[in-house]
Design a protein around this motif. Structure first.
Motif, PDB file in Angstrom:
ATOM      1  N   UNK A 138       0.835  -1.210   0.000  1.00  0.00           N
ATOM      2  CA  UNK A 138       0.000   0.000   0.000  1.00  0.00           C
ATOM      3  C   UNK A 138       0.868   1.258   0.000  1.00  0.00           C
ATOM      4  N   UNK A 139       1.971   1.225   0.756  1.00  0.00           N
ATOM      5  CA  UNK A 139       2.873   2.385   0.797  1.00  0.00           C
ATOM      6  C   UNK A 139       3.545   2.607  -0.557  1.00  0.00           C
ATOM      7  N   UNK A 140       3.924   1.515  -1.224  1.00  0.00           N
ATOM      8  CA  UNK A 140       4.604   1.633  -2.513  1.00  0.00           C
ATOM      9  C   UNK A 140       3.671   2.096  -3.631  1.00  0.00           C
ATOM     10  N   UNK A 141       2.477   1.526  -3.679  1.00  0.00           N
ATOM     11  CA  UNK A 141       1.633   1.792  -4.845  1.00  0.00           C
ATOM     12  C   UNK A 141       0.163   1.969  -4.563  1.00  0.00           C
ATOM     13  N   UNK A 142      -0.180   2.277  -3.304  1.00  0.00           N
ATOM     14  CA  UNK A 142      -1.569   2.544  -2.969  1.00  0.00           C
ATOM     15  C   UNK A 142      -2.453   1.307  -3.060  1.00  0.00           C
ATOM     16  N   UNK A 143      -3.748   1.553  -3.195  1.00  0.00           N
ATOM     17  CA  UNK A 143      -4.735   0.471  -3.174  1.00  0.00           C
ATOM     18  C   UNK A 143      -4.550  -0.510  -4.320  1.00  0.00           C
ATOM     19  N   UNK A 144      -4.192   0.001  -5.497  1.00  0.00           N
ATOM     20  CA  UNK A 144      -4.046  -0.853  -6.673  1.00  0.00           C
ATOM     21  C   UNK A 144      -2.976  -1.916  -6.454  1.00  0.00           C
ATOM     22  N   UNK A 145      -1.801  -1.510  -5.977  1.00  0.00           N
ATOM     23  CA  UNK A 145      -0.725  -2.468  -5.764  1.00  0.00           C
ATOM     24  C   UNK A 145      -1.049  -3.402  -4.602  1.00  0.00           C
ATOM     25  N   UNK A 146      -1.727  -2.878  -3.596  1.00  0.00           N
ATOM     26  CA  UNK A 146      -2.128  -3.731  -2.458  1.00  0.00           C
ATOM     27  C   UNK A 146      -3.060  -4.836  -2.938  1.00  0.00           C
TER      28      UNK A 146
END
Length: 319
Positions: A138-146
């Motif tokens: 989530x820290x790296x790429x927000x909701x999409x990456x999570x």
């Protein structure tokens, strides 16, 4: 015609006239009443839609199926629930996902399966190597990456998401009202004491109860258990609500502290066709603490991961 009969006819005429007048007043009042009532219902509906729309945020992720079609066809769907460590104590940065749960709601079996994922679970994150904590996605790429990371790790489709910060949890508790949970650990946190047995969780003590982990020998697993207990009771109480005014108050309370890709129309479907899924089964992904290059992880065995995946697939009715 005698004088008596004439008086009787005059009296009957006045009586009928007065009765018609009363009926006109009554009908007029009823018309006004129902017109006002219809306007009030429309206003509540409009405000509820507006509040729901303010929480809506579409996210593109590598979904293996169309999550919108799943709900419209009233099939079991999966929901990623993320609780971020912002919104209270002056925290306004993006932060990490302190709470990660996957819920599978099955209207046919009337069951909701709620699985906790340890935030320190060691996973691979696309573009960031193999040695990562799952909450870093989530820290790296927000909701999409999570969503992509968790979907890839669990091996199931993630259809939708709900993201809420700490302040949103407090406001949700305020809107839904106090709930009772069975607490298995006597402890004090943030000035609140929680005894063993049935206790009341409300907007005042909900963070103290759900965020404590240092006094628990189970560490973060104990905290995840308490989070599931509270969320389970909030969901059960929320499912019993069939009052539009209450729905509006809940949406108003959380609209500034929650994001979701569920539309208002989908929320209406969930409120009608999925509301019976109140039998909640709790699952926990279990790992072992391990330090790698000075970083503490929860390393989950493939067999433990496979067991959880199979249970979620069974709830989703997929192979």
């Amino acid at each position: 015609m005698t004088l008596l009969k004439e008086k009787q006819m005059i009296h009957r005429h006045h009586h009928q006239h007065r009765r018609k007048k009363i009926w006109r007043y009554l009908i007029g009042f009823l018309i006004l009443f129902f017109a006002f009532d219809a306007f009030a219902v429309y206003k509540l509906y409009h405000d509820a839609r507006q509040a729901a729309n303010s929480t809506y945020q579409s996210v593109k992720h590598n979904s293996t199926r169309n999550g919108n079609s799943v709900i419209s066809e009233k099939k079991p769907f999966s929901l990623l629930i993320m609780g971020t460590d912002t919104g209270e104590y002056g925290r306004t940065y993006r932060g990490r996902t302190d709470t990660i749960m996957v819920a599978v709601v099955n209207p046919k079996t009337k069951t909701t399966t709620l699985a906790s994922i340890p935030r320190d679970t060691k996973v691979a994150i696309q573009g960031h190597g193999f040695d990562n904590k799952i909450n870093a996605a989530y820290s790296y790429g927000g909701t999409s990456l999570a969503m992509n990371t968790i979907q890839s790790y669990l091996g199931i489709p993630i259809d939708h998401y709900i993201e809420m910060n700490m302040k949103g949890l407090v406001q949700l508790s305020s809107a839904v009202g106090p709930v009772t949970v069975n607490n298995d650990l006597d402890f004090t946190n943030m000035g609140y004491h929680f005894k063993k047995g049935n206790i009341t969780i409300n907007k005042e003590n909900i963070l103290a109860y759900t965020r404590m982990r240092y006094q628990d020998s189970r560490g973060d697993y104990g905290r995840q258990l308490r989070q599931r207990l509270v969320i389970t009771q909030l969901v059960k109480k929320g499912m019993k609500i069939n009052n539009l005014v209450k729905y509006r108050s809940i949406l108003d309370a959380i609209s500034s502290n929650m994001k979701t890709d569920l539309t208002f129309d989908q929320m209406k479907v969930l409120a009608t066709d999925y509301r019976e899924a109140g039998n909640i089964k709790q699952l926990q992904l279990q790992g072992q603490g391990q330090q790698i290059d000075g970083v503490d992880y929860e390393v989950v065995s493939q067999s433990n991961l496979n067991q959880l995946t199979q249970k979620l697939k069974t709830a989703l009715e997929i192979k």
